[in-house]
Design a protein around this motif. Sequence first.
Motif, PDB file in Angstrom:
ATOM      1  N   ARG A 221      39.656  50.351  45.359  1.00 37.75           N
ATOM      2  CA  ARG A 221      39.083  50.189  44.027  1.00 37.75           C
ATOM      3  C   ARG A 221      39.104  48.703  43.669  1.00 37.75           C
ATOM      4  O   ARG A 221      40.166  48.097  43.533  1.00 37.75           O
ATOM      5  N   VAL A 222      37.910  48.137  43.519  1.00 37.97           N
ATOM      6  CA  VAL A 222      37.754  46.706  43.244  1.00 37.97           C
ATOM      7  C   VAL A 222      37.116  46.534  41.876  1.00 37.97           C
ATOM      8  O   VAL A 222      36.130  47.201  41.557  1.00 37.97           O
TER       9      VAL A 222
ATOM     10  N   GLY B 237      33.887  51.730  52.108  1.00 39.67           N
ATOM     11  CA  GLY B 237      35.056  52.497  51.699  1.00 39.67           C
ATOM     12  C   GLY B 237      35.636  52.027  50.381  1.00 39.67           C
ATOM     13  O   GLY B 237      36.863  52.008  50.213  1.00 39.67           O
ATOM     14  N   LEU B 238      34.754  51.675  49.418  1.00 41.38           N
ATOM     15  CA  LEU B 238      35.284  51.180  48.147  1.00 41.38           C
ATOM     16  C   LEU B 238      34.425  51.607  46.970  1.00 41.38           C
ATOM     17  O   LEU B 238      33.254  51.981  47.118  1.00 41.38           O
ATOM     18  N   VAL B 239      35.033  51.522  45.788  1.00 39.74           N
ATOM     19  CA  VAL B 239      34.332  51.649  44.511  1.00 39.74           C
ATOM     20  C   VAL B 239      34.433  50.294  43.836  1.00 39.74           C
ATOM     21  O   VAL B 239      35.522  49.726  43.707  1.00 39.74           O
ATOM     22  N   LEU B 240      33.286  49.770  43.403  1.00 34.42           N
ATOM     23  CA  LEU B 240      33.231  48.448  42.794  1.00 34.42           C
ATOM     24  C   LEU B 240      32.844  48.595  41.329  1.00 34.42           C
ATOM     25  O   LEU B 240      31.799  49.150  41.001  1.00 34.42           O
ATOM     26  N   GLY B 241      33.700  48.074  40.443  1.00 35.75           N
ATOM     27  CA  GLY B 241      33.432  48.128  39.016  1.00 35.75           C
ATOM     28  C   GLY B 241      33.303  46.742  38.426  1.00 35.75           C
ATOM     29  O   GLY B 241      33.841  45.770  38.971  1.00 35.75           O
ATOM     30  N   GLY B 242      32.581  46.643  37.306  1.00 39.03           N
ATOM     31  CA  GLY B 242      32.427  45.369  36.617  1.00 39.03           C
ATOM     32  C   GLY B 242      32.564  45.545  35.126  1.00 39.03           C
ATOM     33  O   GLY B 242      31.979  46.461  34.547  1.00 39.03           O
ATOM     34  N   LEU B 243      33.351  44.662  34.483  1.00 41.38           N
ATOM     35  CA  LEU B 243      33.568  44.725  33.046  1.00 41.38           C
ATOM     36  C   LEU B 243      32.646  43.761  32.306  1.00 41.38           C
ATOM     37  O   LEU B 243      32.294  42.697  32.819  1.00 41.38           O
TER      38      LEU B 243
ATOM     39  N   ARG C 171      48.674  45.826  44.939  1.00 44.21           N
ATOM     40  CA  ARG C 171      47.589  45.361  44.081  1.00 44.21           C
ATOM     41  C   ARG C 171      47.538  43.839  44.137  1.00 44.21           C
ATOM     42  O   ARG C 171      48.549  43.170  44.356  1.00 44.21           O
ATOM     43  N   SER C 172      46.338  43.281  43.899  1.00 39.06           N
ATOM     44  CA  SER C 172      46.179  41.843  44.012  1.00 39.06           C
ATOM     45  C   SER C 172      45.104  41.354  43.054  1.00 39.06           C
ATOM     46  O   SER C 172      44.147  42.071  42.746  1.00 39.06           O
ATOM     47  N   LEU C 173      45.270  40.117  42.585  1.00 45.14           N
ATOM     48  CA  LEU C 173      44.280  39.434  41.758  1.00 45.14           C
ATOM     49  C   LEU C 173      43.845  38.168  42.477  1.00 45.14           C
ATOM     50  O   LEU C 173      44.683  37.414  42.971  1.00 45.14           O
TER      51      LEU C 173
ATOM     52  N   LEU D 198      42.212  45.633  43.622  1.00 46.68           N
ATOM     53  CA  LEU D 198      41.845  44.230  43.736  1.00 46.68           C
ATOM     54  C   LEU D 198      40.985  43.844  42.539  1.00 46.68           C
ATOM     55  O   LEU D 198      40.006  44.514  42.236  1.00 46.68           O
ATOM     56  N   ILE D 199      41.376  42.762  41.847  1.00 51.90           N
ATOM     57  CA  ILE D 199      40.606  42.239  40.722  1.00 51.90           C
ATOM     58  C   ILE D 199      40.077  40.863  41.104  1.00 51.90           C
ATOM     59  O   ILE D 199      40.820  40.014  41.614  1.00 51.90           O
TER      60      ILE D 199
END
Length: 277
Positions: free
Chosen positions: A183-184, A157-163, A241-243, A202-203
Amino acid sequence: MFRHWKGLLAAGLAALVGGTACWARFGETSRLVLRREEVALPAAARPFTIALFSDTHLGRYGDARSLRRVAALIGDQQPDLVVFAGDFFDAYRRDQELLDLDELAAILAEIEAPFGKYAVWGNHDRGGGAHRVYGELMERGGFTLLQNQAVALPDLGLVLGGLDDALLGRPDFSLSLEGEGLRVLVAHEPGPAAEQVPGAHLILSGHTHGGQLGLPLVRDLLLPPGSGSYAKGSYPLGEERSLQVTSGVGVTKVPARLFDPPEVVLLQIVPGQKSPS
């Protein structure tokens, strides 16, 4: 008599300083702890676990043995998802003769996670000659390298992104994390990501090493550029939201840690209550 006590005091202080330095160099750096965090997020659809590790800095001060310990600790937790937040190497051009890439890839491949293993670039992976080998190595180890990319993981149940790395790469802070559910975002440096990507619930970051020397005041002075005001642990970023910042596994520049042992972080993500509107 005064001179006698003064001499004893000086000797005691010297022994304390020497013992602390020895512990910081050899004792603390040889530890590996598991830090558990429960993260309640209203956008989470179901409970699941993420094993987060970062900053192995393999080379002069870290080798296959230290990576194998990390892999074993992660394996013991049986996480749903594994995330590596960058800085696999310390200075690859300098240390490449000390490293067996085939062995390192095999150790990474031993890490298992039913919903995938993901990684991002760190500044030491972009610099020091590591850019030539990092991407292929992570792929051989079964990790998907996210470079300004996002993937949907519907079973969680998530979308995972990477910078991409914020210091030496070209991060796209407008990266779309559109999709249903949680959204992570994974970004090596916490400061720019926390300030410029408001769409992430979440970051996950590393980079800071917790300052390596976790002494009051001193730690903040030792945080590297890109850390922002974040050193280690859990930080709320406003409503829902959380880091999460890990102090990582390895060391760089100064081969010492104090009050800041190497760590793997196990995040237990749980659905949280939404704030009243």
